[in-house]
Design a protein around this motif. Structure first.
Motif, PDB file in Angstrom:
ATOM      1  N   ALA A 130      -8.513   4.493  14.904  1.00 55.57           N
ATOM      2  CA  ALA A 130      -8.715   3.299  14.071  1.00 55.57           C
ATOM      3  C   ALA A 130      -9.273   2.147  14.901  1.00 55.57           C
TER       4      ALA A 130
ATOM      5  N   ASN B  85      -6.762   1.398   0.711  1.00 55.92           N
ATOM      6  CA  ASN B  85      -8.116   1.330   1.250  1.00 55.92           C
ATOM      7  C   ASN B  85      -8.050   0.600   2.592  1.00 55.92           C
ATOM      8  N   ASP B  86      -8.129   1.347   3.677  1.00 53.89           N
ATOM      9  CA  ASP B  86      -7.927   0.790   5.030  1.00 53.89           C
ATOM     10  C   ASP B  86      -8.738  -0.477   5.254  1.00 53.89           C
ATOM     11  N   GLU B  87     -10.041  -0.383   4.941  1.00 53.46           N
ATOM     12  CA  GLU B  87     -10.951  -1.478   5.286  1.00 53.46           C
ATOM     13  C   GLU B  87     -10.630  -2.718   4.465  1.00 53.46           C
ATOM     14  N   GLU B  89      -7.756  -3.601   2.965  1.00 55.25           N
ATOM     15  CA  GLU B  89      -6.483  -4.209   3.368  1.00 55.25           C
ATOM     16  C   GLU B  89      -6.605  -4.881   4.732  1.00 55.25           C
ATOM     17  N   CYS B  90      -7.356  -4.246   5.621  1.00 53.75           N
ATOM     18  CA  CYS B  90      -7.552  -4.821   6.952  1.00 53.75           C
ATOM     19  C   CYS B  90      -8.283  -6.163   6.850  1.00 53.75           C
ATOM     20  N   ARG B 112       0.026   5.320   6.176  1.00 46.40           N
ATOM     21  CA  ARG B 112      -0.766   4.133   5.858  1.00 46.40           C
ATOM     22  C   ARG B 112      -0.715   3.140   7.007  1.00 46.40           C
ATOM     23  N   ALA B 115      -2.633   3.986  10.113  1.00 45.99           N
ATOM     24  CA  ALA B 115      -4.096   3.907  10.002  1.00 45.99           C
ATOM     25  C   ALA B 115      -4.542   2.451   9.952  1.00 45.99           C
ATOM     26  N   LEU B 116      -3.815   1.660   9.168  1.00 43.22           N
ATOM     27  CA  LEU B 116      -4.215   0.279   8.896  1.00 43.22           C
ATOM     28  C   LEU B 116      -3.921  -0.669  10.062  1.00 43.22           C
ATOM     29  N   ARG B 119      -6.161  -0.702  13.131  1.00 46.02           N
ATOM     30  CA  ARG B 119      -7.468  -1.291  12.789  1.00 46.02           C
ATOM     31  C   ARG B 119      -7.358  -2.815  12.837  1.00 46.02           C
TER      32      ARG B 119
END
Lengths: 268, 347
Positions: A130, B85-87, B89-90, B112, B115-116, B119
């Protein structure tokens, strides 16, 4: 399709030691292997290239001995390999590591897809994948269990969640971290393994990837290990039961009753 | 962000907890556990606990977050936050962190979160420690001390990211203790929204499948019967299933058993599997490598069955039964029937 697969060399066992000064892992003198999760990443990268064409570049960061895991990736079918190798990279935490790998991917240029293993078994952080995606502003999917389809401008994958799964579509460039469920890594053929050993693997230094020296290595890493200690012990006395299976079962059930861990149930 | 001087350090305050929601609305118990840990840290830092919730319907979640210790809740309610949605939320979180500048940021080490949060930490140039088992404040300088198993659990490492803010950490479910909820507790709600910029470059979520009832729910099980290498094969796990059914428990496994393909990964207990806190954990033929112990050693009563009584598990157990589990377990099941007993119903 230009694919970079990121791999890490890790100690083969958990008996490696910790440097008392830097509190970092001492990698010298311990047998080293490719991080087991990365085998699945290499397999996936090679099998995608076999389906749609293109190139697979294996990328790692570490001491010169880390060439061995790159050779393994080459023997599995990667087209070429690059090792980030310089004292200045030493002691990098996950932030600084992902920065260096991102710089290298940027230097390789034109990369559509980056594939990493789910996590490395020595650190178990799952942070580098990530971290790379964030620094390259790539879309990401972690814990990918299946590649559903590979299109001209996007890849569709199935990723695992706590309570199920998602199917997601990522436009290139994208980064995936893959689970063991995704494939069965191939065993390299002897001929390919032999050829891989002869491959020329370039060693890249910070200047080769345009890395800012204030972003790599121990000093630029946001996390610092301040102390290490043995894991806490459980404070109890073990009650031991031995004998024939019947005797053991009887004594065990009596003990559970005494401890209040069993209750009477009405038989039907 | 890297701090340049002590003055800058004071611009960051409060302990944040990122709420874990399924389907954008269903708050997960780990969030309350994190709030419990955050409350202790906030006391030591003399600051507030803020929860941040991103979802599509947060009405119920906000009340629970308040009841479990949040002083303020930043609520970002948007239909597009119904799935992970990773992007997206990031992007939202990066804006919020830069705006409100928390000193400490805690999240769940779930799929979750894992992953998040890396980032986000990467974007912020912040230190992030994964899977912490202990969090405390350094009395000397107020920095967050983060303890986590390292090296497959052979050592516990204490980590700080003193020169960087926010100090970020993830914690696995069932590691921290959730406080007793106080229904009368209220939190101030700060409403924030998803900006157009947040959605400019994100993935497309085609389908989300949420299983209502997971067949393997080790994290919530009160009784776990777990098998290792000595189960010899998938047939061995059928015996454990029968034993677990008799006791009303769930089946767990060591990594060795899972790697051998005898039982599926969701059953794995340990550092790379689930962390469990059952009332009773019965380890059958599990030698007890530290990676496994880390995942189960906070169970209340640990029972080990093994032919070799020198293994770490047999040393650690509250009750250690020396014997062949293939003979002993059927006898125990017989004995349970004879005595008309079963394990205490946790409800």
């Amino acid at each position: 399709m230009k694919i970079v697969v990121c791999i890490k060399q890790v100690p083969a066992t958990n008996d490696a030691s910790i440097d008392p000064q830097t509190k970092r892992i001492v990698r010298e003198g311990t047998k080293a292997i490719m991080n087991p999760f990365d085998l699945y990443a290499v397999e996936e990268a090679v099998s995608i290239r076999e389906r749609v064409g293109g190139e697979v570049i294996a990328l790692s960061m570490g001491p010169e001995s880390a060439k061995n895991v790159l050779v393994e990736a080459l023997s599995m079918g990667a087209d070429r390999a690059v090792l980030l190798c310089d004292r200045a990279f030493g002691g990098s935490d996950t932030w600084a590591t992902s920065y260096a790998l991102a710089r290298a991917i940027d230097s390789i240029g034109g990369v559509d897809l980056v594939i990493c293993g789910k996590q490395a078994v020595d650190g178990d952080t799952a942070q580098v994948g990530a971290g790379i995606a964030a620094k390259l502003d790539m879309l990401q999917a972690a814990n990918v269990m299946k590649v559903e389809s590979i299109g001209a401008d996007a890849i569709t994958v199935k990723r695992m969640n706590e309570r199920g799964w998602d199917v997601v579509r990522l436009r290139y460039p994208a980064l995936l971290t893959v689970l063991k469920d995704i494939n069965f890594p191939r065993i390299p053929r002897l001929r390919d393994a032999r050829a891989a050993r002869k491959a020329d693997i370039p060693l890249w230094k910070p200047a080769d990837i345009g890395a800012d020296l204030d972003r790599i290595g121990l000093k630029s890493s946001p996390t610092q290990v301040v102390k290490t200690a043995p894991p806490p012990a459980r404070d109890n006395v073990t009650y031991r039961i031995e004998g024939s299976p019947g005797e053991v079962a009887h004594a065990f059930v009596r003990e559970l009753l005494d401890r209040g861990l069993l209750q009477e149930v009405r038989s039907e | 962000m890297k701090l340049v001087n002590a003055e800058e350090r004071r611009n960051y305050s409060n302990v944040w907890v990122l709420a874990e929601l399924v389907g954008g609305k269903e708050l997960q118990p780990v969030s309350c556990e994190l709030l419990g840990a955050a409350s202790g840290l906030a006391r030591d830092r003399n600051c507030e606990v803020w929860a941040v919730a991103l979802g599509c319907d947060l009405s119920a979640a906000i009340d629970t977050l308040a009841a479990c210790g949040a002083d303020k809740v930043i609520a970002v309610e948007d239909a597009r936050l119904n799935a992970f949605n990773d992007e997206l939320e990031c992007n939202v979180l990066e804006r919020l962190v830069r705006k409100y500048r928390p000193e400490i940021f805690l999240g769940a080490a779930t799929n979750r979160g894992r992953a998040l949060i890396p980032r986000l930490a990467s974007r912020l140039y912040a230190g992030l420690t994964a899977d912490c088992t202990g969090l405390s404040i350094d009395p000397e300088n107020g920095d967050l001390l983060q303890t986590r198993p390292a090296f497959g659990g052979n050592i516990m490492a204490t980590i700080r990211s003193g020169g960087f803010r926010p100090q970020m950490a993830t914690v696995r479910p069932k590691v921290m203790k959730a406080p007793d909820p106080d229904e009368h507790r209220k939190a101030e709600v700060i409403r924030e929204s998803v900006d157009d910029g947040d959605t400019a470059h994100i993935k497309q979520i085609i389908e989300t499948v949420i299983r209502q009832e997971t067949s393997v729910n080790l994290s919530d099980a009160r009784i776990i019967v777990s098998g290792g290498r000595a189960m010899k094969g998938p047939e061995g796990f059928r015996l454990l299933e029968a034993f677990a059914n008799r006791l009303g428990g769930a089946v767990g496994a060591s990594r060795a058993a899972v790697d051998n393909g005898w039982i599926a990964y969701p059953h794995q207990v340990g550092q790379t599997g689930r962390t469990v806190q059952a009332d009773i954990y019965i380890a059958c033929g599990i030698s007890g490598q530290i990676q496994h112990l880390i995942g189960m050693q906070s169970c209340k009563t640990i029972i080990a069955i093994d032919t070799d009584d020198t293994t770490p598990m047999m040393q650690l157990a509250d009750i250690a039964i020396k014997g062949d589990l293939f003979e002993v377990i059927p006898e125990i099941m017989k004995q349970l029937d004879t005595e008309h007993v079963s394990c205490i119903n946790p409800l």
